[in-house]
Scaffold this motif. Structure first.
Motif, mmCIF file in Angstrom:
data_model
loop_
_atom_site.group_PDB
_atom_site.id
_atom_site.type_symbol
_atom_site.label_atom_id
_atom_site.label_comp_id
_atom_site.label_asym_id
_atom_site.label_seq_id
_atom_site.Cartn_x
_atom_site.Cartn_y
_atom_site.Cartn_z
ATOM 1 N N ASP B 157 0.849 -1.184 0.000
ATOM 2 C CA ASP B 157 0.000 0.000 0.000
ATOM 3 C C ASP B 157 0.894 1.248 0.000
ATOM 4 O O ASP B 157 1.580 1.521 0.968
ATOM 5 C CB ASP B 157 -0.869 -0.032 1.258
ATOM 6 C CG ASP B 157 -1.815 1.134 1.331
ATOM 7 O OD1 ASP B 157 -1.865 1.929 0.364
ATOM 8 O OD2 ASP B 157 -2.513 1.262 2.343
ATOM 9 N N THR B 159 0.134 4.268 0.129
ATOM 10 C CA THR B 159 -0.258 5.361 1.014
ATOM 11 C C THR B 159 0.490 5.268 2.345
ATOM 12 O O THR B 159 0.574 6.257 3.058
ATOM 13 C CB THR B 159 -1.778 5.379 1.290
ATOM 14 O OG1 THR B 159 -2.162 4.128 1.816
ATOM 15 C CG2 THR B 159 -2.561 5.669 0.040
ATOM 16 N N LEU B 160 1.045 4.088 2.671
ATOM 17 C CA LEU B 160 1.856 3.993 3.893
ATOM 18 C C LEU B 160 3.025 4.961 3.814
ATOM 19 O O LEU B 160 3.359 5.641 4.781
ATOM 20 C CB LEU B 160 2.388 2.574 4.075
ATOM 21 C CG LEU B 160 1.367 1.496 4.420
ATOM 22 C CD1 LEU B 160 2.064 0.155 4.548
ATOM 23 C CD2 LEU B 160 0.641 1.845 5.694
ATOM 24 N N ALA B 164 3.772 8.340 6.056
ATOM 25 C CA ALA B 164 5.018 8.625 6.764
ATOM 26 C C ALA B 164 5.517 10.023 6.420
ATOM 27 O O ALA B 164 5.952 10.775 7.284
ATOM 28 C CB ALA B 164 6.072 7.581 6.404
ATOM 29 N N THR B 173 14.208 8.522 5.559
ATOM 30 C CA THR B 173 13.599 7.960 6.766
ATOM 31 C C THR B 173 12.411 7.080 6.405
ATOM 32 O O THR B 173 12.228 6.001 6.961
ATOM 33 C CB THR B 173 13.118 9.104 7.693
ATOM 34 O OG1 THR B 173 14.131 10.084 7.761
ATOM 35 C CG2 THR B 173 12.797 8.582 9.069
ATOM 36 N N LYS B 177 12.117 3.302 7.542
ATOM 37 C CA LYS B 177 11.169 3.021 8.623
ATOM 38 C C LYS B 177 9.869 2.412 8.139
ATOM 39 O O LYS B 177 9.125 1.821 8.928
ATOM 40 C CB LYS B 177 10.870 4.319 9.391
ATOM 41 C CG LYS B 177 12.032 4.764 10.229
ATOM 42 C CD LYS B 177 11.550 5.621 11.369
ATOM 43 C CE LYS B 177 12.558 5.599 12.495
ATOM 44 N NZ LYS B 177 12.150 6.431 13.618
ATOM 45 N N VAL B 178 9.538 2.604 6.876
ATOM 46 C CA VAL B 178 8.253 2.092 6.391
ATOM 47 C C VAL B 178 8.426 1.124 5.216
ATOM 48 O O VAL B 178 7.928 0.005 5.258
ATOM 49 C CB VAL B 178 7.319 3.259 5.995
ATOM 50 C CG1 VAL B 178 6.032 2.725 5.383
ATOM 51 C CG2 VAL B 178 7.011 4.107 7.214
ATOM 52 N N PRO B 181 10.629 -2.247 6.217
ATOM 53 C CA PRO B 181 9.883 -3.208 7.045
ATOM 54 C C PRO B 181 8.733 -3.885 6.286
ATOM 55 O O PRO B 181 8.444 -5.051 6.525
ATOM 56 C CB PRO B 181 9.325 -2.346 8.182
ATOM 57 C CG PRO B 181 10.230 -1.174 8.257
ATOM 58 C CD PRO B 181 10.717 -0.924 6.869
ATOM 59 N N GLN B 182 8.121 -3.156 5.356
ATOM 60 C CA GLN B 182 7.053 -3.760 4.562
ATOM 61 C C GLN B 182 7.595 -4.797 3.589
ATOM 62 O O GLN B 182 6.955 -5.801 3.317
ATOM 63 C CB GLN B 182 6.315 -2.679 3.758
ATOM 64 C CG GLN B 182 5.422 -1.788 4.589
ATOM 65 C CD GLN B 182 4.512 -2.600 5.447
ATOM 66 O OE1 GLN B 182 3.678 -3.344 4.955
ATOM 67 N NE2 GLN B 182 4.667 -2.497 6.748
#
Lengths: 376, 257
Positions: B157, B159-160, B164, B173, B177-178, B181-182
């Motif tokens: 997704d 939009t994650l 952020a 970042t 950070k997003v 991990p996804q």
């Protein structure tokens, strides 16, 4: 750049002649609007009308075209600013909670990015969760996957509000939750807006939702603002057929302005007969006139019993529809589309409507209830 | 609505499964056989597994396989992830062709890949050894990593990342950070696949390995040519279990979105 005086006069969002194209398609076309501090402002329209792109221009996910006008937030031109330089918050349609982070870490994310002292973060996260009515001790440690849709919605809201933003963007945040909860959240959002003084910019395709919550609404159609006004202005005085149709239901009648009559005009209806409309700058003698009338402002009478002074067209009852709160009578009228008349339901078991399919009937409304449309 | 199949279809399927799996089962059973001749059962023993530890050629082969597998996995995973990101996030000329080329190493016969790499190394005068094996393994495992990570990226997704950014995270970042991990399950699963096919590879490796740089499958092949002893069953069983476990883990990661 220094903050311009406009921020002190209360306008926190300004779009001046903003355009945005994707290839050959204009998603936003020459849109200008100003949003006041603390206002609950809705962008309303069908899908593809440009409302979401407008919001994304405010968020910084899209940039206006090179000659595409100016976007100002708090008085500052932000056309080229990245989203993280804008100091606004947003709630997404899909919530966009980080699935690998707990509720606590999700809500703390923005504070961490803004280098808030650690000691302060815990406290503010708690308060934000309480504000959206999630018990911090129960929910802070949960993962987004363990929450219901409504709870995710609240976490997304807490994650945005914890930053105490001046402006909060909301992209159809209630689209995915069920009707009852949605109604509850509508009222809650509205009261948060008033209580915090935060400016809400809300995107929705749901006209009822927009009418319920907004201070002002911009109805968008085809990449442009079709009409901007308070819910009452939009509903009771739609400027175009699109607005009249998109917000609520409407019946349309067309004709030619024949002559002045008292304070208004006499119009020869295209399907035969005449009706009176109030004066309006758009009306010229001999020119076409188009009006819209809301179903609840009309009544159905026996053809010989129409009250004097009301406009009336004759027709035949085609259907009687039971809707609970109201009854809809669908009347076939020569020379125009079927007319819908809404009648209060006074109890069909005790006092049934005296109409059945095939009855001859006259639909009548007061001249002042005509909404004169600007485009014919 | 389900269509009723005649019984013999089920029976036939069972037969095919047996044909595929019984030889493997026999191999595993006889790795515990207390007899030097692989065809008669004469009692249970761990002897052949102990014997493996005493054979320096097998241990050297295992070491070479682990070094090659480790190095090629790290390189292929990093490069493959970057390529997947580029393919998913940028629209450029020839992107579709580029994506199509991903499948070339997968469908090309290994013998062709082996010969072409050998010619390449000869042309640029790289001496054959562990380095050339690593390069070769990166070349054929890269596509697998890209395909797995790309699938994960396309299901992600976006939009994650926007969320952020609007919360104040800049591009770097947000990526760490997003995005990472996804993507992590995809990256890990790509790495496991890369390691597995590197660990298993025989054909290509046999072309590009120099003397003294034999990986485990090459060593095993050499052993078989000399004499067949149940140690081979033992080492095969170990290879089988390790690769099955890795593939299973990779599959779990891909499914667990």
């Amino acid at each position: 750049m220094a903050v311009s005086p406009s921020s002190t006069t209360g306008s926190v969002v300004q779009l001046s002649r903003v355009s945005k194209s994707f290839g050959d398609v204009k998603a936003v076309d020459d849109v200008s609007l100003e949003i006041q501090r603390g206002e609950f402002f809705s962008l309303l329209g069908p899908s593809g009308c440009g409302k979401t792109t407008t919001l994304r221009l405010l968020a910084g996910f899209e940039e206006p075209d090179d000659d595409g006008g100016e976007v100002r937030l708090l008085g500052e031109v932000v056309n080229k600013k990245r989203p993280y330089e804008r100091k606004i918050a947003m709630v997404f349609q899909s919530y966009a909670l980080f699935p690998h982070l707990s509720v606590q870490r999700n809500v703390a994310f923005g504070l961490e990015q803004r280098k808030t002292p650690k000691a302060e973060i815990g406290d503010r996260v708690r308060r934000a969760l309480e504000m959206v009515r999630l018990e911090p001790d129960t929910f802070a440690r949960r993962m987004p996957g363990q929450l219901s849709g409504g709870q995710r919605q609240r976490v997304a809201l807490a994650r945005a509000l914890v930053l105490e933003p001046d402006i909060l963007l909301l992209d159809e945040p209630l689209g995915a939750i069920d009707l009852k909860l949605r109604k509850e959240m509508q009222l809650e959002l509205k009261s948060l807006n008033k209580q915090l003084g935060t400016t809400f910019v809300y995107v929705t395709h749901d006209q009822e939702e927009a009418l319920t919550m907004s201070d002002r609404i911009a109805v968008m159609d085809n990449a442009r603002v079709a009409q901007l006004g308070t819910p009452a202005e939009i509903y009771e005085n739609p400027r175009t057929a699109f607005v009249a149709k998109f917000i609520g239901e409407s019946n349309f009648f067309g004709g030619t302005a024949e002559r002045r009559n008292g304070g208004g005009w006499e119009v020869a209806r295209s399907g035969g007969g005449r009706f009176l409309v109030p004066d309006h700058p758009a009306i010229r003698e001999g020119r076409a006139v188009r009006i819209a009338v809301r179903p609840e402002w009309m009544d159905v009478w026996r053809p010989d019993a129409v009250p004097p002074g009301e406009n009336a067209v004759g027709g035949t009852i085609r259907d009687v529809i039971y809707l609970g709160e109201t009854m809809h009578l669908i009347v076939t009228v020569p020379g125009c589309d079927d007319v819908t008349v809404a009648v209060r339901n006074e109890g069909q078991l005790i006092k049934p409507l005296p109409w059945k399919r095939g009855d001859a009937a006259a639909v009548a409304w007061r001249p002042e209830d005509c909404q004169i449309l600007e485009e014919v | 609505m389900s269509v009723r199949l005649p019984r013999w279809v089920l029976g036939f399927s069972a037969l095919v499964y047996a044909f595929l799996h019984v030889p493997i089962l026999v191999l595993m059973v006889f790795s515990f056989n207390d007899s030097k001749f692989s065809v008669n059962w004469s009692g249970f023993t761990f002897n052949w597994y102990h014997r493996l530890l005493e054979r320096p050629d097998i241990l050297r082969g295992l070491r070479a396989s682990l070094i090659v597998g480790g190095a090629s996995t790290v390189i292929a995973t990093v490069l493959g992830t970057l390529i997947a990101l580029a393919l998913a996030r940028h629209r450029f000329r020839g992107r579709t062709a580029f994506e199509g080329f991903l499948y070339v190493p997968i469908v090309t016969p290994e013998i062709v890949v082996g010969i072409s790499l050998l010619i390449l190394f000869a042309l640029v005068k790289v001496p054959l050894g562990l380095t050339t094996i690593v390069i070769a393994h990166v070349a054929f495992s890269l596509s697998f990593v890209v395909i797995v990570v790309l699938a994960r990226l396309e299901g992600m997704d976006r939009t994650l990342e926007e969320a952020a950014m609007i919360l104040g995270a800049d591009e770097v970042t947000t990526f760490w950070k997003v995005t990472v991990p996804q993507l992590w399950p995809g990256i890990l699963s790509g790495a496991l696949l890369a390691f597995t096919i590197s660990f298993d590879d025989f054909v290509i490796t046999s072309f590009v390995s120099g003397s003294g740089s034999s990986t485990l499958p090459i060593v095993v092949y050499g052993m078989v040519r000399r004499n067949v002893e149940p140690s081979i069953n033992a080492i095969s069983t170990i290879i089988l279990l390790v690769t099955t476990a890795l593939i299973y883990a990779a599959d779990r990661l891909v499914r667990n979105k």
